[in-house]
Scaffold this motif. Structure first.
Motif, PDB file in Angstrom:
ATOM      1  N   ASP A   1       0.860  -1.169   0.000  1.00  0.00           N
ATOM      2  CA  ASP A   1       0.000   0.000   0.000  1.00  0.00           C
ATOM      3  C   ASP A   1       0.903   1.228   0.000  1.00  0.00           C
ATOM      4  N   GLU A   2       0.339   2.386   0.298  1.00  0.00           N
ATOM      5  CA  GLU A   2       1.111   3.634   0.274  1.00  0.00           C
ATOM      6  C   GLU A   2       2.289   3.582   1.249  1.00  0.00           C
ATOM      7  N   LEU A   3       2.068   3.041   2.444  1.00  0.00           N
ATOM      8  CA  LEU A   3       3.157   2.915   3.418  1.00  0.00           C
ATOM      9  C   LEU A   3       4.235   1.974   2.893  1.00  0.00           C
ATOM     10  N   GLY A   4       3.848   0.856   2.337  1.00  0.00           N
ATOM     11  CA  GLY A   4       4.807  -0.091   1.797  1.00  0.00           C
ATOM     12  C   GLY A   4       5.629   0.497   0.661  1.00  0.00           C
ATOM     13  N   LEU A   5       4.986   1.255  -0.217  1.00  0.00           N
ATOM     14  CA  LEU A   5       5.698   1.892  -1.326  1.00  0.00           C
ATOM     15  C   LEU A   5       6.696   2.925  -0.794  1.00  0.00           C
ATOM     16  N   TRP A   6       6.271   3.691   0.205  1.00  0.00           N
ATOM     17  CA  TRP A   6       7.183   4.661   0.833  1.00  0.00           C
ATOM     18  C   TRP A   6       8.348   3.920   1.481  1.00  0.00           C
ATOM     19  N   ALA A   7       8.058   2.844   2.182  1.00  0.00           N
ATOM     20  CA  ALA A   7       9.093   2.088   2.883  1.00  0.00           C
ATOM     21  C   ALA A   7      10.140   1.551   1.909  1.00  0.00           C
ATOM     22  N   LYS A   8       9.713   1.074   0.747  1.00  0.00           N
ATOM     23  CA  LYS A   8      10.659   0.559  -0.252  1.00  0.00           C
ATOM     24  C   LYS A   8      11.686   1.622  -0.635  1.00  0.00           C
ATOM     25  N   GLN A   9      11.253   2.867  -0.662  1.00  0.00           N
ATOM     26  CA  GLN A   9      12.163   3.967  -1.023  1.00  0.00           C
ATOM     27  C   GLN A   9      13.193   4.236   0.068  1.00  0.00           C
ATOM     28  N   GLN A  10      12.965   3.696   1.259  1.00  0.00           N
ATOM     29  CA  GLN A  10      13.864   3.953   2.390  1.00  0.00           C
ATOM     30  C   GLN A  10      14.896   2.845   2.597  1.00  0.00           C
ATOM     31  N   GLN A  11      14.894   1.853   1.707  1.00  0.00           N
ATOM     32  CA  GLN A  11      15.866   0.772   1.852  1.00  0.00           C
ATOM     33  C   GLN A  11      17.282   1.336   1.712  1.00  0.00           C
TER      34      GLN A  11
END
Length: 150
Positions: free
Chosen positions: A45-55
């Motif tokens: 979801d939106e949180l997961g997509l944001w989280a991927k950018q923080q790897q």
């Protein structure tokens, strides 16, 4: 899995996520890549997509030192006769032990809403962390300490 309504919570306080992103770039706040996996296992979801950018900034891969601490955590949890087998496997199969291992290896603290429950049948982050000399603080204490305002 994806929590119902999580996307709405993500959109509610966008400045919080910007704050986490900035503090991770400053290396003040980090987490385990295992948390990222939990956030993105299902269709993100939106949180997961944001989280991927923080790897690589917020979500770090385990170093050898982290893996060594994790091995000690696994042994400690497995040998604790208070814990029920079901809860041992659940705890060790998730990101929680990795978060503790990262904190121990990096000299950090763990941010959690969990409270200590000595004698519990279920391993709790604060109890396992305490066994390794890792301090736990609440999200609210972290935000106060870092002088966050939204």
């Amino acid at each position: 899995g994806i929590l119902p309504g999580r996307q709405n919570r993500f959109a509610t306080v966008p400045k919080f996520w910007e704050f986490l992103e900035q503090k991770s770039k400053e290396r003040v706040i980090v987490s385990s890549v295992l948390v990222l996996q939990e956030l993105t296992d299902d269709d993100p979801d939106e949180l997961g997509l944001w989280a991927k950018q923080q790897q690589g900034t917020l979500f770090l891969s385990p170093t050898e030192a982290v893996q060594q601490v994790l091995s000690q955590i696994v042994e400690d949890v497995k040998s604790n006769t208070n814990y029920a087998s079901f809860w041992i496997h659940r705890f060790l199969g998730g990101a929680d032990p990795w978060i503790i291992a990262h904190a121990k290896a990096l000299g950090g603290r763990v941010v959690t809403f969990e409270k200590p429950e000595p004698g519990s049948k279920k391993p709790k982050i604060p109890d396992v962390a305490a066994s390794f000399g890792v301090t736990c603080i609440s999200l609210w204490d972290m935000l106060t300490e870092l002088k966050a305002s939204f």
